[in-house]
Design a protein around this motif. Structure first.
Motif, mmCIF file in Angstrom:
data_model
loop_
_atom_site.group_PDB
_atom_site.id
_atom_site.type_symbol
_atom_site.label_atom_id
_atom_site.label_comp_id
_atom_site.label_asym_id
_atom_site.label_seq_id
_atom_site.Cartn_x
_atom_site.Cartn_y
_atom_site.Cartn_z
ATOM 1 N N ASP A 182 -24.927 -20.448 -11.251
ATOM 2 C CA ASP A 182 -25.887 -20.010 -12.160
ATOM 3 C C ASP A 182 -27.149 -19.434 -11.412
ATOM 4 O O ASP A 182 -27.636 -19.879 -10.332
ATOM 5 N N ALA A 183 -27.496 -18.122 -11.742
ATOM 6 C CA ALA A 183 -28.590 -17.427 -11.262
ATOM 7 C C ALA A 183 -29.689 -17.970 -10.876
ATOM 8 O O ALA A 183 -30.728 -17.633 -10.122
ATOM 9 N N ARG A 184 -30.141 -19.122 -11.867
ATOM 10 C CA ARG A 184 -31.339 -19.457 -11.692
ATOM 11 C C ARG A 184 -31.528 -20.522 -10.612
ATOM 12 O O ARG A 184 -32.509 -20.617 -10.068
ATOM 13 N N HIS A 185 -30.164 -21.143 -10.078
ATOM 14 C CA HIS A 185 -30.279 -21.904 -9.020
ATOM 15 C C HIS A 185 -30.181 -20.839 -7.615
ATOM 16 O O HIS A 185 -31.040 -21.211 -6.645
ATOM 17 N N ILE A 186 -29.755 -19.666 -7.905
ATOM 18 C CA ILE A 186 -29.783 -18.719 -7.007
ATOM 19 C C ILE A 186 -31.160 -18.269 -6.449
ATOM 20 O O ILE A 186 -31.598 -18.007 -5.274
ATOM 21 N N VAL A 187 -32.089 -18.098 -7.447
ATOM 22 C CA VAL A 187 -33.422 -17.835 -7.086
ATOM 23 C C VAL A 187 -34.035 -18.564 -6.160
ATOM 24 O O VAL A 187 -34.723 -18.342 -5.395
ATOM 25 N N TRP A 188 -34.271 -20.155 -6.820
ATOM 26 C CA TRP A 188 -34.958 -21.039 -5.644
ATOM 27 C C TRP A 188 -34.175 -21.076 -4.507
ATOM 28 O O TRP A 188 -34.788 -21.043 -3.201
ATOM 29 N N GLY A 294 -42.684 -9.488 0.992
ATOM 30 C CA GLY A 294 -42.426 -8.784 -0.173
ATOM 31 C C GLY A 294 -41.209 -9.156 -0.802
ATOM 32 O O GLY A 294 -41.304 -8.886 -2.223
ATOM 33 N N LEU A 295 -40.244 -9.364 -0.337
ATOM 34 C CA LEU A 295 -38.882 -9.410 -1.062
ATOM 35 C C LEU A 295 -39.237 -10.854 -1.911
ATOM 36 O O LEU A 295 -38.525 -11.017 -2.834
ATOM 37 N N ASP A 296 -39.646 -11.888 -1.302
ATOM 38 C CA ASP A 296 -39.925 -13.274 -2.070
ATOM 39 C C ASP A 296 -40.843 -12.707 -3.387
ATOM 40 O O ASP A 296 -40.345 -13.213 -4.309
ATOM 41 N N GLN A 297 -41.704 -12.008 -3.193
ATOM 42 C CA GLN A 297 -42.597 -11.663 -4.218
ATOM 43 C C GLN A 297 -41.782 -10.866 -5.447
ATOM 44 O O GLN A 297 -41.696 -11.234 -6.623
ATOM 45 N N ALA A 298 -40.946 -10.105 -4.987
ATOM 46 C CA ALA A 298 -39.989 -9.280 -5.688
ATOM 47 C C ALA A 298 -38.945 -10.097 -6.407
ATOM 48 O O ALA A 298 -39.015 -10.009 -7.733
ATOM 49 N N VAL A 299 -38.476 -10.993 -5.888
ATOM 50 C CA VAL A 299 -37.709 -12.047 -6.327
ATOM 51 C C VAL A 299 -38.359 -12.703 -7.490
ATOM 52 O O VAL A 299 -37.822 -13.082 -8.810
ATOM 53 N N LYS A 300 -39.620 -13.295 -7.301
ATOM 54 C CA LYS A 300 -40.553 -14.158 -7.946
ATOM 55 C C LYS A 300 -40.791 -13.498 -9.368
ATOM 56 O O LYS A 300 -40.617 -14.103 -10.447
ATOM 57 N N MET A 301 -41.044 -12.262 -9.091
ATOM 58 C CA MET A 301 -41.228 -11.473 -10.544
ATOM 59 C C MET A 301 -40.097 -11.182 -11.209
ATOM 60 O O MET A 301 -40.311 -11.333 -12.427
ATOM 61 N N ALA A 302 -39.205 -10.691 -10.817
ATOM 62 C CA ALA A 302 -37.857 -10.557 -11.548
ATOM 63 C C ALA A 302 -37.468 -11.870 -12.297
ATOM 64 O O ALA A 302 -36.900 -11.703 -13.137
ATOM 65 N N ALA A 303 -37.499 -12.841 -11.413
ATOM 66 C CA ALA A 303 -37.043 -14.188 -12.120
ATOM 67 C C ALA A 303 -37.889 -14.623 -13.331
ATOM 68 O O ALA A 303 -37.517 -15.173 -14.337
ATOM 69 N N ARG A 304 -39.325 -14.339 -13.202
ATOM 70 C CA ARG A 304 -40.021 -14.787 -14.337
ATOM 71 C C ARG A 304 -39.955 -13.706 -15.325
ATOM 72 O O ARG A 304 -39.877 -14.173 -16.722
ATOM 73 N N GLU A 305 -39.510 -12.510 -15.242
ATOM 74 C CA GLU A 305 -38.998 -11.618 -16.269
ATOM 75 C C GLU A 305 -37.845 -11.933 -16.902
ATOM 76 O O GLU A 305 -37.640 -11.843 -17.989
ATOM 77 N N ALA A 306 -36.713 -12.526 -16.109
ATOM 78 C CA ALA A 306 -35.463 -12.860 -16.624
ATOM 79 C C ALA A 306 -35.603 -14.177 -17.396
ATOM 80 O O ALA A 306 -34.821 -14.552 -18.439
#
Length: 321
Positions: A182-188, A294-306
């Motif tokens: 699940d992509a939600r697990h991939i995020v963390w 910077g990549l961590d912040q980008a992933v964080k923002m994209a995950a919040r959007e999704a």
């Protein structure tokens, strides 16, 4: 004038004045009492010694033993096969038993590869920055390194403290989820790994060999521990980019069905996350510009959007039935 009254620690009864300078028997409960906190009767010490070493008994139903740096270890279970070493769960024998991970070099592995890894781990644990006390727990902890006799050959051995709470590698998790995670697990998983890389890159180190086999997962607290430090090197911009790209490819692999090579992005993956994953795995300049933070912040923002505001989602490395 100062008066001193001695009482028995077992029953509270008064002790004779001789208790000030020697061992006495309490006249009420007959306990043997001494005022000196450092004194131990020879017989008491002997009995404690025998009880402790009674634990130094091997279980013949488990596995063979080996000796390294004067300490004996019994193998309990085979954990994994790496390119350079076989990995086992073992237990240190003796009164201070401890679970450890043994890495035993293969016959075709480069000379001193585990010796170099031990030296790297010592330097990583010696990092002295404000965040080091936290991140050092997300790195392997060295117990010993040396040569040992195993299966009829003299070979290099690396011994690490067994990390409590960690289930196994993300490669093993993927075997249990062959259609992808699940992509939600991939995020963390991605973000915990990026936090580690940000710390390491800032301290002057790059991993150099990131893969799902080298990412150990703690399901209960969503922790990631980085393994496999034999290829680590001093910091450089190109090595940092390689770390970020290798990690991104590991995440792509976990999202994709295990049967697909190279891994593809699932169609249900949110577009914002998909764009970041593609850029992180394929665009050198993009990775160099953003870095791990910077990549961590980008992933964080994209995950919040999704997925909306962050929330803890329980993770099971083996699917529940």
């Amino acid at each position: 004038m100062k008066f001193e009254s001695l009482i028995c620690p077992q029953c509270g009864g008064g002790l004779p004045r001789q208790a000030l300078w020697r061992t006495v028997h309490c006249p009420f409960c007959d306990a043997l009492v001494t005022k000196c906190e450092e004194m131990v009767r020879a017989e008491d010490f002997r009995q404690a010694y025998l009880r402790a070493h009674a634990l130094d008994k091997l279980d013949p139903l488990r596995g063979p033993t080996l000796q390294c740096r004067g300490q004996r270890y019994q193998i309990l279970q085979h954990l994994a096969s790496g390119n350079r070493a076989e990995v086992y769960l073992a237990q240190r024998c003796g009164p201070q038993a401890m679970r450890v991970v043994l890495k035993i070099a293969r016959s075709n592995s480069p000379p001193d590869c585990l010796k170099r890894e031990a030296a790297v781990l010592q330097q990583l644990q010696a990092i002295n920055t404000p965040a080091a006390s936290y991140f050092s727990t997300r790195l392997p902890q060295l117990v010993a390194q040396g040569r040992t006799e195993f299966e009829g050959r003299n070979t290099e051995t690396l011994i690490l403290r067994h990390p409590a709470g960690y289930w196994g590698s993300l490669a093993q998790v993927h075997e249990n989820y062959p259609q992808g995670l699940d992509a939600r697990h991939i995020v963390w998983m991605w973000r915990r790994s990026l936090e580690m890389l940000a710390f390491l890159h800032a301290a002057g180190w790059c991993h150099g060999q990131l893969s799902s086999e080298h990412l150990l997962v703690n399901p209960s607290n969503h922790g990631i521990l980085l393994l496999g430090w034999s290829a680590a090197q001093a910091n450089s911009s190109s090595a940092q980019v390689r770390d970020l790209q290798q990690l991104a490819w590991a995440m792509r692999q976990l999202l994709s069905p295990a049967s697909l090579t190279p891994p593809t992005l699932p169609h249900q993956l949110p577009s914002a996350l998909g764009k970041i994953l593609l850029a992180a795995s394929e665009d050198d300049a993009w990775c160099a510009q953003h870095g791990a933070l910077g990549l961590d912040q980008a992933v964080k923002m994209a995950a919040r959007e999704a997925f909306g505001a962050p929330r803890f989602i329980h993770f099971y490395p083996v699917p529940r039935t």
